[in-house]
Design a protein around this motif. Structure first.
Motif, short mmCIF file in Angstrom:
data_model
loop_
_atom_site.label_atom_id
_atom_site.label_comp_id
_atom_site.label_asym_id
_atom_site.label_seq_id
_atom_site.Cartn_x
_atom_site.Cartn_y
_atom_site.Cartn_z
N ILE A 152 0.88 -1.27 0.02
CA ILE A 152 -0.09 0.02 -0.04
C ILE A 152 0.88 1.42 -0.02
N MET A 153 1.95 1.34 0.67
CA MET A 153 2.92 2.18 0.85
C MET A 153 3.51 2.46 -0.64
N TYR A 154 4.01 1.39 -1.59
CA TYR A 154 4.43 1.73 -2.54
C TYR A 154 3.20 2.22 -3.65
N LEU A 155 2.27 1.54 -3.58
CA LEU A 155 1.18 2.06 -4.35
C LEU A 155 0.90 3.43 -3.98
N THR A 156 0.99 4.00 -3.15
CA THR A 156 0.66 5.62 -2.75
C THR A 156 1.58 6.21 -3.44
N VAL A 157 2.96 5.94 -3.26
CA VAL A 157 4.01 6.57 -3.94
C VAL A 157 3.78 6.73 -5.51
N THR A 158 3.45 5.49 -6.02
CA THR A 158 3.13 5.46 -7.49
C THR A 158 1.94 6.55 -7.76
N ILE A 159 0.95 6.55 -6.92
CA ILE A 159 -0.32 7.49 -7.21
C ILE A 159 0.38 9.02 -7.11
N PHE A 160 1.18 9.16 -6.01
CA PHE A 160 1.44 10.75 -5.57
C PHE A 160 2.77 11.42 -6.42
N LEU A 161 3.49 10.48 -7.00
CA LEU A 161 4.78 10.60 -7.52
C LEU A 161 4.66 11.72 -8.78
N PRO A 162 3.71 11.45 -9.61
CA PRO A 162 3.65 12.45 -10.79
C PRO A 162 3.17 13.75 -10.42
N PHE A 163 2.56 13.87 -9.14
CA PHE A 163 2.20 15.26 -8.56
C PHE A 163 3.48 15.81 -7.72
#
Length: 412
Positions: A55-66
């Motif tokens: 879940i931590m890395y999925l969150t990073v994946t979502i937030f990284l482009p922003f």
């Protein structure tokens, strides 16, 4: 003769090293040491606990482009301070949790903080403060991902055995805060101009600026229409997925009958390999080229995984050798993709292509962390996991070399 004062840029490097030691050395490297103790206490599978890391890395994946928008809008000191507080609290509070789903809340919080602490900010800071020796500064800072992990793995293993997993989380949460917050509050500054200073090496770069050739390469809008882009995207994602075996080394060691303290030594071997691997792969790339760097990094990963696979017949020494070699391969998951990207697409639009492709790595890590836990919970061993990882490494090295062979067709 007056002694020359140390340039402030080196303090930025030291601050970056401390941030990496906390955000990777503790939060990432020590996570696997705690999975088993928590799972046994709650009476659930290891996969139920390790899911928070996915879940931590999925969150990073979502937030990284922003992340770039936040960094452009707000002072980096405030962003990193907020991220440090979030991560320290999210990790420390896990010592109070009473159910597996509680950990998933921390997983989201850790993902938000790690987006800035691990991926978004340090390379930008180093680039702003260093016009010369930027590679040295970034390499030193990133080395503390492994150094921090090697140190705190031993501390974590000892704490689990002496006082239990709950106080261990709390103590590590305090350590995260102590490593990050003093530097983000009192040392970090986004640009030298904020302190009326010049970047390190600014004069040296100015003298040669006129002789530096402009960057060449492929723009992102052209790159995404090519086969190599998707080969490298797949290579990066699968590499990230395979690298998550590093998180499972401590559980593997304990699953075959060894203690948490010996498992902690296994993590230390991974992090030593990870730290040394960054220098080894970088040196091979500089001297012999990216293809040999790929063979060195991924080849070490294959040998390390094979050593773990057959370690039952040779004992703990073979486990440590496998962990060390795998650590070298693990280091390649962050070093090799940018090398391949620059080699294939050039430097003209490198940042845009790099951030897009690296999101595949965080997604791969998110999938692998839980996938391998489920395989272990279902089969009771890591045999299928290790076979799968060796297969993934073979696919990774094949796709990366194939993409390099396309370079001449792109006219870079």
């Amino acid at each position: 003769m007056k002694k020359q004062k140390m340039h402030y840029a080196w303090w930025i490097m030291i601050a970056s090293a401390a941030i990496y030691a906390a955000s990777v050395g503790i939060i990432v490297s020590c996570a696997g040491l705690l999975y088993r103790a928590v799972a046994q206490d709650f009476g659930v599978g290891v996969s139920d606990i390790s899911l928070y890391t996915s879940i931590m890395y999925l969150t990073v994946t979502i937030f990284l482009p922003f992340a770039g928008k936040f960094l452009n809008k707000f002072d980096v000191r405030y962003i990193l301070t907020a991220a440090g507080i979030i991560n320290a609290l999210a990790f420390g509070l896990m010592g109070f949790y009473t159910a597996a789903w509680n950990f998933y809340i921390s997983g989201v919080a850790l993902g938000i903080g790690s987006t800035f602490l691990i991926y978004g900010t340090i390379p930008l800071l180093i680039n702003n403060w260093f016009k010369a020796k930027a590679g040295t500064a970034l390499g030193f800072s990133m080395a503390f991902m492994g150094i921090g992990g090697a140190i705190f793995a031993q501390i974590t293993g000892a704490l689990i055995e002496s006082i239990g997993w709950r106080p261990t989380y709390m103590i590590l949460g305090v350590c995260i805060a102590l490593l990050i917050l003093p530097f983000t509050l009192f040392v970090i500054r986004s640009k030298p101009e904020e302190m009326n200073k010049k970047p390190y090496g600014d004069d040296e770069v100015a003298d040669v600026a006129k002789s530096v050739a402009p960057e060449t390469g492929v723009m992102k809008n052209k790159a995404i229409k090519t086969i190599p882009f998707y080969l490298i995207l797949g290579f990066t994602g699968l590499f990230g997925l395979a690298s998550t075996v590093g998180f499972h080394v401590p559980n593997f060691i304990q699953s075959v009958g060894f203690s948490a303290a010996l498992a902690a030594t296994g993590v230390t071997c991974v992090t030593i390999g990870q730290t040394g691997g960054k220098f080894l792969i970088g040196a091979v790339n500089d001297k012999f080229g990216v293809k040999l760097a790929l063979l060195t990094g991924i080849g070490s990963g294959i040998l390390g995984t094979a050593a773990l696979l057959f370690s039952d017949s040779f004992g703990i020494a073979m486990v440590y050798v496998g962990a060390l070699l795998f650590g070298i391969g693990f280091s390649g998951s962050t070093l090799l993709p940018p090398m391949v990207i620059r080699e294939v697409f050039g430097g003209r639009d490198y940042a845009s292509i790099y951030t897009t492709i690296m999101s595949a790595s965080t997604l791969g890590v998110a999938v692998g962390t839980t996938l391998f836990s489920y395989i272990f919970d279902s089969t009771g061993s890591y045999y299928i996991v290790f076979i799968t990882v060796i297969t993934l490494f073979v696919v990774v090295i094949s796709s990366s070399i194939f993409s390099l062979n396309w370079k001449k067709k792109l006219n870079v």
